[in-house]
Design a protein around this motif. Structure first.
Motif, PDB file in Angstrom:
ATOM      1  N   ALA A  39       0.903  -0.978   0.320  1.00 54.60           N
ATOM      2  CA  ALA A  39      -0.249   0.091  -0.040  1.00 54.60           C
ATOM      3  C   ALA A  39       0.326   1.277   0.192  1.00 54.60           C
ATOM      4  O   ALA A  39       1.540   0.503   0.293  1.00 54.60           O
ATOM      5  N   GLU A  40       0.499   2.332  -0.436  1.00 48.83           N
ATOM      6  CA  GLU A  40       1.036   3.530  -0.297  1.00 48.83           C
ATOM      7  C   GLU A  40       0.727   4.186   0.392  1.00 48.83           C
ATOM      8  O   GLU A  40      -0.658   4.601   0.874  1.00 48.83           O
ATOM      9  N   TYR A  97      -4.905   7.439  -1.573  1.00 48.77           N
ATOM     10  CA  TYR A  97      -6.266   6.863  -2.311  1.00 48.77           C
ATOM     11  C   TYR A  97      -6.082   7.550  -3.287  1.00 48.77           C
ATOM     12  O   TYR A  97      -5.635   8.945  -3.785  1.00 48.77           O
ATOM     13  N   TYR A  98      -6.639   7.331  -4.280  1.00 45.78           N
ATOM     14  CA  TYR A  98      -7.074   8.136  -5.664  1.00 45.78           C
ATOM     15  C   TYR A  98      -8.555   8.570  -6.426  1.00 45.78           C
ATOM     16  O   TYR A  98      -8.929   6.745  -6.204  1.00 45.78           O
ATOM     17  N   PRO A  99      -8.427   8.365  -7.225  1.00 43.40           N
ATOM     18  CA  PRO A  99      -9.409   9.061  -7.998  1.00 43.40           C
ATOM     19  C   PRO A  99      -9.720   7.670  -8.813  1.00 43.40           C
ATOM     20  O   PRO A  99      -9.522   7.122  -9.258  1.00 43.40           O
ATOM     21  N   MET A 100     -11.340   7.070  -9.099  1.00 42.13           N
ATOM     22  CA  MET A 100     -11.580   5.841  -9.730  1.00 42.13           C
ATOM     23  C   MET A 100     -12.072   6.645 -11.013  1.00 42.13           C
ATOM     24  O   MET A 100     -12.744   7.346 -11.465  1.00 42.13           O
ATOM     25  N   GLY A 152      -0.950  16.905  -5.172  1.00 39.81           N
ATOM     26  CA  GLY A 152      -1.349  15.066  -5.805  1.00 39.81           C
ATOM     27  C   GLY A 152      -2.234  13.675  -5.088  1.00 39.81           C
ATOM     28  O   GLY A 152      -2.405  13.810  -5.022  1.00 39.81           O
ATOM     29  N   ASN A 153      -1.857  15.233  -3.769  1.00 40.41           N
ATOM     30  CA  ASN A 153      -2.270  14.122  -2.442  1.00 40.41           C
ATOM     31  C   ASN A 153      -3.612  13.228  -2.410  1.00 40.41           C
ATOM     32  O   ASN A 153      -4.052  14.509  -1.865  1.00 40.41           O
ATOM     33  N   ILE A 154      -4.309  12.311  -1.739  1.00 42.69           N
ATOM     34  CA  ILE A 154      -5.303  12.227  -1.601  1.00 42.69           C
ATOM     35  C   ILE A 154      -5.143  11.456   0.022  1.00 42.69           C
ATOM     36  O   ILE A 154      -4.673   9.685  -0.490  1.00 42.69           O
ATOM     37  N   TYR A 155      -4.440  11.529   1.187  1.00 46.86           N
ATOM     38  CA  TYR A 155      -4.748  11.042   2.446  1.00 46.86           C
ATOM     39  C   TYR A 155      -6.137  10.681   2.969  1.00 46.86           C
ATOM     40  O   TYR A 155      -6.913  11.125   2.867  1.00 46.86           O
ATOM     41  N   LEU A 200     -13.446   6.562  -5.064  1.00 41.90           N
ATOM     42  CA  LEU A 200     -11.888   6.937  -4.713  1.00 41.90           C
ATOM     43  C   LEU A 200     -11.305   5.407  -4.821  1.00 41.90           C
ATOM     44  O   LEU A 200     -12.927   4.317  -4.222  1.00 41.90           O
ATOM     45  N   GLY A 201     -10.574   4.166  -4.352  1.00 34.96           N
ATOM     46  CA  GLY A 201      -9.417   3.251  -3.836  1.00 34.96           C
ATOM     47  C   GLY A 201      -7.966   3.385  -3.853  1.00 34.96           C
ATOM     48  O   GLY A 201      -7.703   5.072  -4.230  1.00 34.96           O
ATOM     49  N   ALA A 202      -7.902   2.891  -3.077  1.00 32.99           N
ATOM     50  CA  ALA A 202      -6.278   2.507  -2.837  1.00 32.99           C
ATOM     51  C   ALA A 202      -5.465   2.328  -3.551  1.00 32.99           C
ATOM     52  O   ALA A 202      -5.782   1.939  -4.635  1.00 32.99           O
ATOM     53  N   ALA A 203      -4.615   2.683  -3.510  1.00 32.55           N
ATOM     54  CA  ALA A 203      -2.986   3.143  -4.683  1.00 32.55           C
ATOM     55  C   ALA A 203      -3.281   1.069  -5.475  1.00 32.55           C
ATOM     56  O   ALA A 203      -3.733  -0.132  -4.573  1.00 32.55           O
ATOM     57  N   SER A 204      -3.303   1.187  -6.417  1.00 34.81           N
ATOM     58  CA  SER A 204      -3.208  -0.388  -7.079  1.00 34.81           C
ATOM     59  C   SER A 204      -2.879  -1.548  -6.619  1.00 34.81           C
ATOM     60  O   SER A 204      -3.498  -2.548  -7.451  1.00 34.81           O
TER      61      SER A 204
END
Length: 399
Positions: free
Chosen positions: A31-32, A106-109, A264-267, A294-298
Protein backbone atom coordinates in the motif's frame (compact mmCIF):
# COMPACT_ATOMS: atom_id res chain seq x y z
CA UNK A 1 15.52 0.71 13.45
CA UNK A 2 14.58 -0.56 10.00
CA UNK A 3 15.24 1.79 7.11
CA UNK A 4 12.26 3.48 5.47
CA UNK A 5 11.27 1.83 2.16
CA UNK A 6 12.28 3.73 -0.96
CA UNK A 7 9.95 6.16 -2.72
CA UNK A 8 7.18 4.40 -4.62
CA UNK A 9 8.29 4.00 -8.22
CA UNK A 10 5.00 5.20 -9.69
CA UNK A 11 4.81 8.41 -7.66
CA UNK A 12 5.47 11.80 -9.23
CA UNK A 13 8.13 14.12 -7.90
CA UNK A 14 5.37 16.26 -6.38
CA UNK A 15 4.17 13.24 -4.41
CA UNK A 16 7.63 12.04 -3.35
CA UNK A 17 6.45 11.68 0.25
CA UNK A 18 4.48 8.62 -0.83
CA UNK A 19 6.30 5.35 -0.25
CA UNK A 20 5.52 1.72 -0.87
CA UNK A 21 5.06 -0.07 2.43
CA UNK A 22 4.63 -3.60 3.68
CA UNK A 23 1.87 -3.96 6.26
CA UNK A 24 2.72 -5.78 9.46
CA UNK A 25 2.01 -9.50 9.25
CA UNK A 26 1.53 -9.71 5.49
CA UNK A 27 4.57 -9.31 3.28
CA UNK A 28 2.41 -9.40 0.15
CA UNK A 29 0.11 -6.57 1.22
CA UNK A 30 1.45 -3.47 -0.53
CA UNK A 31 0.00 0.00 0.00
CA UNK A 32 1.07 3.60 -0.48
CA UNK A 33 1.19 5.97 2.46
CA UNK A 34 2.62 9.30 3.61
CA UNK A 35 6.22 9.04 4.77
CA UNK A 36 7.23 10.61 8.08
CA UNK A 37 3.75 10.79 9.61
CA UNK A 38 1.56 8.51 11.70
CA UNK A 39 -2.19 8.58 12.29
CA UNK A 40 -3.54 7.58 15.70
CA UNK A 41 -6.92 7.47 17.37
CA UNK A 42 -6.96 8.21 21.08
CA UNK A 43 -8.73 6.65 24.02
CA UNK A 44 -11.69 8.78 25.09
CA UNK A 45 -10.56 11.52 27.45
CA UNK A 46 -6.95 11.54 26.24
CA UNK A 47 -5.70 14.87 24.92
CA UNK A 48 -3.35 15.01 21.92
CA UNK A 49 -0.72 16.58 24.18
CA UNK A 50 -0.97 13.75 26.72
CA UNK A 51 -0.74 11.14 23.98
CA UNK A 52 2.27 12.89 22.47
CA UNK A 53 3.98 12.94 25.86
CA UNK A 54 3.34 9.22 26.32
CA UNK A 55 4.68 8.46 22.86
CA UNK A 56 7.77 10.63 23.37
CA UNK A 57 8.64 8.60 26.47
CA UNK A 58 8.92 5.41 24.38
CA UNK A 59 12.32 4.34 23.06
CA UNK A 60 12.50 5.15 19.37
CA UNK A 61 9.79 7.83 19.41
CA UNK A 62 11.60 10.65 21.19
CA UNK A 63 10.92 13.87 19.31
CA UNK A 64 7.50 12.88 17.95
CA UNK A 65 5.17 15.88 17.64
CA UNK A 66 1.53 16.71 16.92
CA UNK A 67 1.07 17.87 13.32
CA UNK A 68 -2.72 18.27 13.33
CA UNK A 69 -5.87 17.14 15.14
CA UNK A 70 -9.07 15.98 13.43
CA UNK A 71 -11.71 15.25 16.08
CA UNK A 72 -10.37 12.17 17.92
CA UNK A 73 -7.76 11.55 15.21
CA UNK A 74 -4.20 12.87 15.54
CA UNK A 75 -1.58 13.10 12.82
CA UNK A 76 1.87 12.85 14.38
CA UNK A 77 5.14 13.89 12.76
CA UNK A 78 7.77 11.23 13.36
CA UNK A 79 11.40 11.81 14.35
CA UNK A 80 14.02 11.25 11.65
CA UNK A 81 15.04 7.66 11.09
CA UNK A 82 11.83 6.06 12.38
CA UNK A 83 9.76 4.14 9.84
CA UNK A 84 5.99 4.52 9.80
CA UNK A 85 5.48 0.79 10.31
CA UNK A 86 7.84 0.70 13.28
CA UNK A 87 6.14 3.73 14.80
CA UNK A 88 2.69 2.17 14.37
CA UNK A 89 3.79 -0.95 16.23
CA UNK A 90 5.27 1.09 19.07
CA UNK A 91 2.42 3.61 19.33
CA UNK A 92 -0.30 1.13 20.24
CA UNK A 93 1.65 0.32 23.41
CA UNK A 94 1.52 3.93 24.61
CA UNK A 95 -1.01 5.09 27.20
CA UNK A 96 -3.99 6.81 25.65
CA UNK A 97 -3.47 5.49 22.11
CA UNK A 98 -6.29 3.30 20.85
CA UNK A 99 -4.95 2.52 17.37
CA UNK A 100 -2.21 3.66 15.00
CA UNK A 101 -1.68 3.28 11.27
CA UNK A 102 -0.12 4.88 8.18
CA UNK A 103 -1.80 7.77 6.40
CA UNK A 104 -2.79 5.77 3.32
CA UNK A 105 -3.03 7.23 -0.14
CA UNK A 106 -6.07 6.97 -2.44
CA UNK A 107 -6.80 7.79 -6.08
CA UNK A 108 -9.88 8.83 -8.08
CA UNK A 109 -11.55 5.93 -9.91
CA UNK A 110 -12.08 6.73 -13.58
CA UNK A 111 -11.87 5.50 -17.14
CA UNK A 112 -8.84 6.62 -19.12
CA UNK A 113 -11.18 8.56 -21.42
CA UNK A 114 -14.65 9.78 -20.55
CA UNK A 115 -17.05 11.96 -22.56
CA UNK A 116 -17.50 15.39 -21.09
CA UNK A 117 -18.98 18.84 -21.63
CA UNK A 118 -16.77 21.81 -20.84
CA UNK A 119 -17.86 25.13 -19.37
CA UNK A 120 -18.79 26.75 -22.65
CA UNK A 121 -21.54 28.53 -24.54
CA UNK A 122 -21.71 25.43 -26.73
CA UNK A 123 -23.76 23.81 -23.99
CA UNK A 124 -26.74 25.68 -25.42
CA UNK A 125 -26.33 23.83 -28.69
CA UNK A 126 -26.97 20.23 -29.64
CA UNK A 127 -23.82 20.25 -31.77
CA UNK A 128 -20.99 17.85 -30.99
CA UNK A 129 -18.75 19.48 -28.33
CA UNK A 130 -18.22 16.61 -25.99
CA UNK A 131 -14.54 15.64 -25.87
CA UNK A 132 -12.48 12.75 -27.23
CA UNK A 133 -14.95 9.88 -26.88
CA UNK A 134 -17.50 9.54 -29.68
CA UNK A 135 -20.98 8.46 -28.64
CA UNK A 136 -23.63 6.80 -30.75
CA UNK A 137 -26.84 8.76 -30.26
CA UNK A 138 -30.38 7.43 -29.81
CA UNK A 139 -33.71 9.20 -29.76
CA UNK A 140 -34.34 8.76 -26.06
CA UNK A 141 -36.77 11.63 -25.88
CA UNK A 142 -39.11 10.11 -28.44
CA UNK A 143 -38.82 6.54 -27.20
CA UNK A 144 -39.14 7.38 -23.49
CA UNK A 145 -41.20 10.54 -23.54
CA UNK A 146 -38.46 12.47 -21.75
CA UNK A 147 -39.01 15.50 -23.96
CA UNK A 148 -42.05 16.34 -21.87
CA UNK A 149 -39.94 16.43 -18.71
CA UNK A 150 -36.63 18.10 -19.59
CA UNK A 151 -35.19 20.17 -22.42
CA UNK A 152 -31.44 19.58 -21.98
CA UNK A 153 -29.87 19.41 -25.47
CA UNK A 154 -27.49 16.50 -24.78
CA UNK A 155 -30.12 14.21 -23.29
CA UNK A 156 -29.93 11.98 -26.37
CA UNK A 157 -26.33 11.10 -25.43
CA UNK A 158 -27.19 10.09 -21.87
CA UNK A 159 -27.84 6.41 -22.62
CA UNK A 160 -27.58 5.57 -18.94
CA UNK A 161 -30.83 7.38 -18.16
CA UNK A 162 -32.83 4.88 -20.18
CA UNK A 163 -30.86 2.01 -18.70
CA UNK A 164 -31.97 2.90 -15.17
CA UNK A 165 -35.51 3.85 -16.25
CA UNK A 166 -35.05 7.47 -15.26
CA UNK A 167 -38.34 8.56 -16.81
CA UNK A 168 -40.39 6.54 -14.33
CA UNK A 169 -38.43 7.90 -11.40
CA UNK A 170 -38.71 11.47 -12.62
CA UNK A 171 -42.45 11.18 -13.23
CA UNK A 172 -42.91 9.72 -9.78
CA UNK A 173 -40.88 12.52 -8.22
CA UNK A 174 -43.06 15.15 -9.92
CA UNK A 175 -46.18 13.55 -8.45
CA UNK A 176 -44.81 13.04 -4.94
CA UNK A 177 -43.04 16.41 -4.57
CA UNK A 178 -40.17 14.90 -2.55
CA UNK A 179 -38.00 16.71 -0.02
CA UNK A 180 -34.76 17.89 -1.60
CA UNK A 181 -31.79 15.89 -0.33
CA UNK A 182 -28.04 16.32 -0.71
CA UNK A 183 -25.26 14.01 -1.86
CA UNK A 184 -21.80 14.75 -0.50
CA UNK A 185 -19.36 14.09 -3.34
CA UNK A 186 -15.92 13.26 -1.91
CA UNK A 187 -13.42 13.59 -4.73
CA UNK A 188 -10.18 15.12 -6.00
CA UNK A 189 -11.45 18.57 -6.98
CA UNK A 190 -14.33 20.42 -8.62
CA UNK A 191 -15.29 23.24 -10.95
CA UNK A 192 -18.08 24.33 -8.63
CA UNK A 193 -19.11 27.24 -10.86
CA UNK A 194 -19.80 25.08 -13.92
CA UNK A 195 -22.82 26.71 -15.56
CA UNK A 196 -24.73 23.43 -15.72
CA UNK A 197 -24.01 22.54 -12.08
CA UNK A 198 -23.72 25.61 -9.86
CA UNK A 199 -27.44 26.06 -9.19
CA UNK A 200 -27.54 22.60 -7.60
CA UNK A 201 -24.48 23.12 -5.37
CA UNK A 202 -25.70 23.68 -1.82
CA UNK A 203 -22.26 24.26 -0.24
CA UNK A 204 -18.63 23.24 -0.77
CA UNK A 205 -15.74 22.17 1.45
CA UNK A 206 -11.98 21.76 1.10
CA UNK A 207 -10.87 18.93 3.40
CA UNK A 208 -7.20 19.52 2.60
CA UNK A 209 -7.31 22.94 4.26
CA UNK A 210 -10.38 22.50 6.50
CA UNK A 211 -12.21 25.43 4.94
CA UNK A 212 -15.73 25.92 3.64
CA UNK A 213 -14.86 27.20 0.19
CA UNK A 214 -16.29 27.31 -3.33
CA UNK A 215 -12.75 27.38 -4.75
CA UNK A 216 -12.17 23.65 -5.07
CA UNK A 217 -10.23 23.52 -8.32
CA UNK A 218 -7.12 21.35 -8.17
CA UNK A 219 -4.08 22.57 -10.08
CA UNK A 220 -2.71 19.03 -10.10
CA UNK A 221 -3.17 17.46 -13.56
CA UNK A 222 -6.76 18.69 -14.04
CA UNK A 223 -8.05 16.31 -11.38
CA UNK A 224 -10.94 18.70 -10.83
CA UNK A 225 -12.50 17.07 -13.87
CA UNK A 226 -13.13 13.82 -12.01
CA UNK A 227 -15.12 15.38 -9.19
CA UNK A 228 -17.01 17.66 -11.57
CA UNK A 229 -17.86 14.71 -13.78
CA UNK A 230 -19.23 12.70 -10.82
CA UNK A 231 -21.18 15.66 -9.45
CA UNK A 232 -22.63 16.33 -12.89
CA UNK A 233 -23.93 12.80 -13.25
CA UNK A 234 -25.77 13.24 -9.97
CA UNK A 235 -27.00 16.79 -10.12
CA UNK A 236 -26.36 18.65 -13.37
CA UNK A 237 -29.22 21.13 -13.58
CA UNK A 238 -32.09 19.57 -15.53
CA UNK A 239 -34.58 21.36 -17.75
CA UNK A 240 -32.47 24.51 -18.10
CA UNK A 241 -31.78 24.28 -21.82
CA UNK A 242 -28.09 23.60 -21.17
CA UNK A 243 -25.90 20.54 -21.41
CA UNK A 244 -27.19 17.43 -19.69
CA UNK A 245 -29.72 16.43 -17.05
CA UNK A 246 -28.52 15.06 -13.73
CA UNK A 247 -29.86 11.64 -12.81
CA UNK A 248 -31.79 13.14 -9.90
CA UNK A 249 -33.61 15.74 -12.03
CA UNK A 250 -33.23 18.64 -9.56
CA UNK A 251 -34.59 16.81 -6.51
CA UNK A 252 -31.05 16.44 -5.21
CA UNK A 253 -28.29 18.93 -4.45
CA UNK A 254 -24.58 18.19 -4.14
CA UNK A 255 -21.98 19.16 -1.54
CA UNK A 256 -18.60 18.94 -3.30
CA UNK A 257 -15.77 17.99 -0.93
CA UNK A 258 -12.22 18.27 -2.20
CA UNK A 259 -9.77 15.72 -0.75
CA UNK A 260 -6.78 16.11 -3.09
CA UNK A 261 -4.05 18.56 -2.10
CA UNK A 262 -1.95 20.67 -4.45
CA UNK A 263 0.71 17.95 -4.58
CA UNK A 264 -1.81 15.46 -5.93
CA UNK A 265 -2.24 13.47 -2.71
CA UNK A 266 -5.49 12.04 -1.37
CA UNK A 267 -4.81 10.79 2.15
CA UNK A 268 -6.75 8.96 4.83
CA UNK A 269 -6.62 12.10 6.97
CA UNK A 270 -8.32 14.22 4.28
CA UNK A 271 -11.12 11.71 3.73
CA UNK A 272 -11.64 11.36 7.49
CA UNK A 273 -11.91 15.15 7.80
CA UNK A 274 -14.44 15.23 4.96
CA UNK A 275 -16.61 12.71 6.79
CA UNK A 276 -16.33 14.67 10.02
CA UNK A 277 -17.55 17.78 8.21
CA UNK A 278 -20.43 16.12 6.38
CA UNK A 279 -21.68 14.53 9.62
CA UNK A 280 -21.60 17.96 11.27
CA UNK A 281 -23.60 19.45 8.36
CA UNK A 282 -25.91 16.48 7.81
CA UNK A 283 -29.03 18.14 9.17
CA UNK A 284 -28.21 21.58 7.72
CA UNK A 285 -28.28 20.26 4.15
CA UNK A 286 -30.22 17.01 4.57
CA UNK A 287 -27.21 14.96 3.47
CA UNK A 288 -28.28 11.36 2.91
CA UNK A 289 -25.57 9.91 0.65
CA UNK A 290 -21.79 10.20 0.34
CA UNK A 291 -20.34 9.39 -3.09
CA UNK A 292 -16.76 8.15 -2.70
CA UNK A 293 -15.33 7.35 -6.13
CA UNK A 294 -11.88 6.64 -4.71
CA UNK A 295 -9.66 3.61 -4.28
CA UNK A 296 -6.40 2.74 -2.54
CA UNK A 297 -3.28 2.61 -4.68
CA UNK A 298 -3.52 -0.06 -7.38
CA UNK A 299 -0.60 -2.00 -5.98
CA UNK A 300 -2.61 -2.61 -2.81
CA UNK A 301 -5.84 -3.76 -4.45
CA UNK A 302 -4.97 -7.42 -4.98
CA UNK A 303 -4.70 -7.78 -1.20
CA UNK A 304 -6.65 -6.76 1.87
CA UNK A 305 -6.09 -3.27 3.21
CA UNK A 306 -6.98 -2.34 6.77
CA UNK A 307 -7.66 1.39 7.02
CA UNK A 308 -9.47 1.46 10.32
CA UNK A 309 -9.72 5.23 10.33
CA UNK A 310 -11.62 5.37 7.04
CA UNK A 311 -13.77 2.45 8.12
CA UNK A 312 -14.69 4.21 11.36
CA UNK A 313 -15.34 7.52 9.57
CA UNK A 314 -17.75 5.80 7.17
CA UNK A 315 -19.39 4.01 10.11
CA UNK A 316 -19.97 7.32 11.90
CA UNK A 317 -21.55 8.68 8.74
CA UNK A 318 -23.80 5.62 8.49
CA UNK A 319 -24.82 5.98 12.15
CA UNK A 320 -25.79 9.59 11.39
CA UNK A 321 -27.98 8.44 8.48
CA UNK A 322 -25.54 8.93 5.58
CA UNK A 323 -25.06 5.95 3.24
CA UNK A 324 -21.68 5.73 1.50
CA UNK A 325 -21.50 4.55 -2.11
CA UNK A 326 -18.18 3.72 -3.76
CA UNK A 327 -16.88 2.42 -7.07
CA UNK A 328 -15.90 -1.25 -7.08
CA UNK A 329 -12.62 -0.06 -8.69
CA UNK A 330 -11.12 -0.72 -12.08
CA UNK A 331 -8.87 -3.79 -11.97
CA UNK A 332 -11.20 -6.09 -13.92
CA UNK A 333 -8.67 -6.92 -16.61
CA UNK A 334 -6.14 -8.20 -14.06
CA UNK A 335 -6.22 -11.42 -12.06
CA UNK A 336 -9.00 -11.85 -9.45
CA UNK A 337 -9.85 -11.87 -6.62
CA UNK A 338 -10.18 -8.12 -6.30
CA UNK A 339 -10.01 -6.24 -3.03
CA UNK A 340 -10.80 -2.54 -3.30
CA UNK A 341 -11.12 -0.01 -0.52
CA UNK A 342 -13.17 1.76 0.66
CA UNK A 343 -15.71 -0.03 -1.55
CA UNK A 344 -15.12 -3.47 0.00
CA UNK A 345 -15.81 -2.33 3.55
CA UNK A 346 -19.02 -3.89 4.83
CA UNK A 347 -20.52 -0.47 5.61
CA UNK A 348 -20.22 0.75 1.98
CA UNK A 349 -22.45 0.11 -1.06
CA UNK A 350 -20.00 -1.11 -3.72
CA UNK A 351 -21.00 -0.51 -7.36
CA UNK A 352 -19.86 -2.59 -10.35
CA UNK A 353 -19.64 -0.64 -13.63
CA UNK A 354 -21.74 -1.66 -16.64
CA UNK A 355 -21.35 -0.98 -20.35
CA UNK A 356 -24.17 -0.76 -22.85
CA UNK A 357 -24.07 -3.12 -25.81
CA UNK A 358 -26.03 -0.55 -27.83
CA UNK A 359 -27.37 2.95 -27.30
CA UNK A 360 -30.97 2.23 -28.26
CA UNK A 361 -31.96 -0.66 -26.00
CA UNK A 362 -31.45 -1.78 -22.45
CA UNK A 363 -28.75 -4.38 -23.14
CA UNK A 364 -25.88 -4.00 -20.68
CA UNK A 365 -22.84 -6.04 -19.74
CA UNK A 366 -20.22 -5.70 -17.04
CA UNK A 367 -17.55 -3.22 -18.10
CA UNK A 368 -14.32 -5.07 -18.85
CA UNK A 369 -12.34 -2.88 -16.45
CA UNK A 370 -14.69 -3.19 -13.48
CA UNK A 371 -14.01 -5.32 -10.42
CA UNK A 372 -16.61 -7.94 -9.58
CA UNK A 373 -17.33 -10.69 -7.06
CA UNK A 374 -15.66 -14.05 -7.55
CA UNK A 375 -16.44 -17.26 -5.64
CA UNK A 376 -16.55 -16.56 -1.93
CA UNK A 377 -16.80 -12.77 -2.28
CA UNK A 378 -19.84 -10.66 -1.43
CA UNK A 379 -18.32 -7.19 -1.14
CA UNK A 380 -19.66 -5.84 -4.45
CA UNK A 381 -23.33 -5.06 -3.94
CA UNK A 382 -25.00 -3.55 -7.01
CA UNK A 383 -24.25 -2.57 -10.60
CA UNK A 384 -24.91 0.60 -12.57
CA UNK A 385 -23.92 2.21 -15.89
CA UNK A 386 -20.26 3.24 -15.81
CA UNK A 387 -18.94 3.51 -19.39
CA UNK A 388 -19.32 6.42 -21.84
CA UNK A 389 -21.07 8.46 -19.18
CA UNK A 390 -21.53 11.94 -20.58
CA UNK A 391 -21.07 14.57 -17.88
CA UNK A 392 -19.29 17.83 -17.06
CA UNK A 393 -15.69 19.08 -16.82
CA UNK A 394 -14.06 22.49 -16.58
CA UNK A 395 -13.27 25.05 -19.23
CA UNK A 396 -10.34 24.03 -21.40
CA UNK A 397 -10.23 20.51 -20.01
CA UNK A 398 -9.77 17.44 -22.15
CA UNK A 399 -11.71 14.21 -21.76
Amino acid sequence: SAAEPSTFAGASTEASAVVQATQQGNADNQAEYESGYLLATLVAGTSPEAACSALSAMPGLQGISVAEVIDDLVRFELPDGVSVQEAAQLAVEADGVESAQPNYRYYPMREEVFPALQVSATLTSAATARGAASLETASLRSTLGLQSLVDDPYLDDQWYLSSINAQAAWASAELENPTVTTVAVIDAGFFVDHEDLEDNVVAAYDATTDTASFNLESSYESKSDHGTHCAGVIAAVANNGLGIAGVTNNVCKVLPMRVQDEQGNIYTSYVARAYSYLVSKKDDYNIRVASVSLGAASESRPTRLTDKIIYDAIRKGRNAGVVSVAAACNDGESTPPYYAYPSDFDNVVSVIALSSTTRNDDGVVRASYSNYNVAGQKAKNISAPGTDILSLVGEGSGS
